[in-house]
Each structure stands twice: as C-alpha cells, then as structure tokens.
Design an enzyme around this catalytic site. Sequence first.
Site, PDB file in Angstrom:
ATOM      1  N   LYS A 176       0.859  -1.183   0.000  1.00 33.49           N
ATOM      2  CA  LYS A 176       0.000   0.000   0.000  1.00 33.49           C
ATOM      3  C   LYS A 176       0.895   1.233   0.000  1.00 33.49           C
ATOM      4  O   LYS A 176       1.993   1.214   0.569  1.00 33.49           O
ATOM      5  CB  LYS A 176      -0.863   0.001   1.274  1.00 33.49           C
ATOM      6  CG  LYS A 176      -2.124   0.806   1.167  1.00 33.49           C
ATOM      7  CD  LYS A 176      -3.255   0.024   0.533  1.00 33.49           C
ATOM      8  CE  LYS A 176      -4.494   0.863   0.358  1.00 33.49           C
ATOM      9  NZ  LYS A 176      -5.630   0.097  -0.168  1.00 33.49           N
TER      10      LYS A 176
ATOM     11  N   GLY B 124     -25.136   2.985   2.638  1.00 32.93           N
ATOM     12  CA  GLY B 124     -24.230   3.649   1.699  1.00 32.93           C
ATOM     13  C   GLY B 124     -24.483   3.190   0.278  1.00 32.93           C
ATOM     14  O   GLY B 124     -24.207   2.044  -0.075  1.00 32.93           O
ATOM     15  N   VAL B 125     -25.068   4.101  -0.529  1.00 28.72           N
ATOM     16  CA  VAL B 125     -25.334   3.728  -1.931  1.00 28.72           C
ATOM     17  C   VAL B 125     -24.472   4.598  -2.850  1.00 28.72           C
ATOM     18  O   VAL B 125     -24.966   5.368  -3.668  1.00 28.72           O
ATOM     19  CB  VAL B 125     -26.846   3.802  -2.288  1.00 28.72           C
ATOM     20  CG1 VAL B 125     -27.518   2.482  -1.994  1.00 28.72           C
ATOM     21  CG2 VAL B 125     -27.562   4.924  -1.559  1.00 28.72           C
ATOM     22  N   GLY B 126     -23.146   4.452  -2.659  1.00 29.05           N
ATOM     23  CA  GLY B 126     -22.183   5.141  -3.515  1.00 29.05           C
ATOM     24  C   GLY B 126     -21.816   4.244  -4.691  1.00 29.05           C
ATOM     25  O   GLY B 126     -22.670   3.506  -5.209  1.00 29.05           O
TER      26      GLY B 126
ATOM     27  N   VAL C 184     -20.172   1.420  -5.076  1.00 33.33           N
ATOM     28  CA  VAL C 184     -20.436  -0.013  -4.958  1.00 33.33           C
ATOM     29  C   VAL C 184     -21.884  -0.265  -4.525  1.00 33.33           C
ATOM     30  O   VAL C 184     -22.582  -1.097  -5.121  1.00 33.33           O
ATOM     31  CB  VAL C 184     -19.472  -0.681  -3.943  1.00 33.33           C
ATOM     32  CG1 VAL C 184     -19.773  -2.167  -3.818  1.00 33.33           C
ATOM     33  CG2 VAL C 184     -18.023  -0.474  -4.354  1.00 33.33           C
TER      34      VAL C 184
END
Length: 354
Positions: A82, A187-189, A191
């Site tokens: 990362k 959360g409906v972003g 994904v």
Amino acid sequence: MVVNVFDNVAFDGHELLSYGHDERTGLRAIIAVHNTFRGPGLGGLRMWPYGSWGEAVTDALRLSRGMTYKNAMADLPLGGGKAVIIGDPARQRSPALMHAMGRFIDRLNGVYITAEDSGVSVEDLRHLAECTAYVTGVKGGLDADGRERSGDPSPATALGVFAGIRACLLEERGSDLLNGITVSIQGVGSVGFRLAEHLHAAGAALVVADVDRARAERAASAFGARMVAPGRIHAVPADVFAPCAMGAAINDSTLRELNAPIVAGAANNQLARPEHGVMLQERGIRYAPDYVINAGGVIDVSAQRDPHYDADAVRSRVLGIADTLRDIFRRARASGQPPEEVADRMAEERFGRR
Ligand code: NAD
C-alpha cells in the site's frame, strides 16, 4: 521525534517500508510492502491529510497487511502493499505530484504495484503511469460489449458482493433466490448503488440509507427502495444487512440493535474490533469476512495488468467469491471459529505464514 517502525502497533513482519520525498512538488509519501510470498505487493495509493508521519506509517502498515490477506484469499499471485501520500487531495493533487509518486514507485523495481484508493482518481493514475509501469486499474481491455473500460473497480466489487450475499443465503436458508428477501444497504455510492441494481434485478426488496440524501433518493427512485435515516439502517428488520459505506459498521452500539441474520457488504474493516466478530457469532448472525466478499475490485484490477484482459474470465473469478465464502463457512461450522478467524488462518497458509 524518532518513530521506531518495528515498535509500531501495526508492524507485522513487514518486508519493506520506504519513505519518498520530492523537493520540487513537495511529495511526501510512504510505501509499505507487507509480504511478497505469492508475488509483488499490490494495493492502492491513498492520499490523505495525515496529522503526522507516524499516523501515515501506521495506516500504510495496516493497509498493506490487509492487502496480503485479501490478495491471498482471492487466490491472486500477489502479495500485499500500500502507498500513502501525505496531503489534502482537494488542494495538493497535481500531475507533477503524481509524476513524482510514479518515479518513487518505479525505484522499487516492481516489488510494489499501485492502484486507486481514497483521494486518488483514475486520472491521477494515468499521470503516475507516465513514470512507472508498476500501476494497474488505469484502463482495462475491452469489455464484452466492446466498450472501453475505465479501470473503475466498483462494478466488479459489487458483483462479488452480490455473489457473496447469495452464498450466505444458500448457507442460511438453503436457497439463494432473492425473491421475497429484504436487503438493507448502508451507503449507496459507487459499490452500494451497483449492488442495489443487482439485487433489485434479482427480485429483492431494498432498504437504503446514505448520509448524502441525494444518493439515497436516487437509489430509492431507481429501485423502489425504502429510505431510512443513516443512523437507523443497521436496525431495520431485514434478511441481509450490507454495509457499503465506511468502516466500523459493526460496533458496540449497532451490534445490539442488528436485526438481520446475515451481515454481508462491501465496506472495508466492518468490525470495529476483532471481538465484534465473536459477538456476531454468539448472536447467531452470519458474517461474510469483508476482505473476502469485497475482493471483486482487486481481482478485476489485477487482471487489467494483462494486455489480453479477458472479461469473461474476470467475471467467473469474481463469482468464485461465493465458493470461497462457502468454504469458509464450512470450516467455521466444523471448527466452531468465527468466519473471519477461519479466513485469516486460510490466508496465512496461502502466504506462507503457517
Ligand atoms: P463511495 O464513497 O462511492 O460510497 C460510499 C457511500 O457511503 C457514499 O455515498 C457516502 O455518502 C455513504 N456514507 C458514508 N458514511 C455513511 C454513513 N455513516 N451512513 C450511510 N452512508 C454513508 O465508496 P465506494 O467505492 O462505494 O466504497 C464503499 C465501501 O466499500 C468503502 O468502505 C470502500 O473502502 C469499500 N470497498 C470499495 C471497493 C471499490 O471497488 N470501490 C473495493 C473494496 C472495498
């Protein structure tokens, strides 16, 4: 203050930690490679205004370790790595900064391969790719419809979560049909919205919540979903609770109020603390380990390194997440361990720790 990396709480036998600085652009960055037993360390590049070097180091150590486990459980020939840039993405991102980051990555000669993460866009990666070949998720091949792919991992992540939810239902109810099933999505972003699309098309009823009201409304009108307040979505009676927002969706207070026999969603680090996994098990709630169910994106992104990107092969690997989960659940049943602990042990075997 001197920060001793080896004493850092997040240090876990990491193979490499590298600090990068570029005077002209002001780049200050860290690359952490946790383990390369299975292959080069792949993991996204995050840009965040960390309060200190120490905080950034801890994040890079923690996130790179997570990628080793995720890539191993997705059965990719990759280890975990990362990178983090210390800075405010809204003010400090620039092509020159990304070029400097690309040069930094290039110096490590491929022991680390980068991709997108918070604060960094596909456009940034394109700049970065001008200075290094060790980057993926910039642009894939052509998908089945002949359209140029964007490199965005969220469609593959959503497909994997959908397959994972069906695997959970099959274990729990003996059927993976979505008709008559209610799924609550936090959360409906990128994904969450695509997951809602799959679930709706398969016949599920949806309950959605998002701190961004416009996003929740968009999902409600597209899929006939019921909208609830973000603070209450975990408590809604449902067959599946799908956390698709930020981490720690399962914590001391939400766990008490959970009203679904299955927790399966895209968010990273869903358990606030490891003991919350044990508490879920004690309550008889089936938990799909987050880094297993949300690996569709990394499966896709890693395949994008191949110039002959094969969309069908990627799709079938992503759908294979269902088999991995069922294997984990079988072992969990046999051993009495919570699924996330079973997944950790399986991953450790795969990356040579056991
Ligand atoms: P996103 O930012 O597009 O969507 C997240 C959504 O959650 C946003 O609409 C946001 O407004 C909403 N949200 C934030 N806090 C909330 C809260 N407390 N309650 C309700 N809604 C809230 O992000 P994304 O790309 O869809 O990713 C979602 C999660 O999945 C993240 O945890 C991410 O790390 C993880 N993940 C994403 C991918 C990917 O391919 N994008 C891959 C693996 C894991």
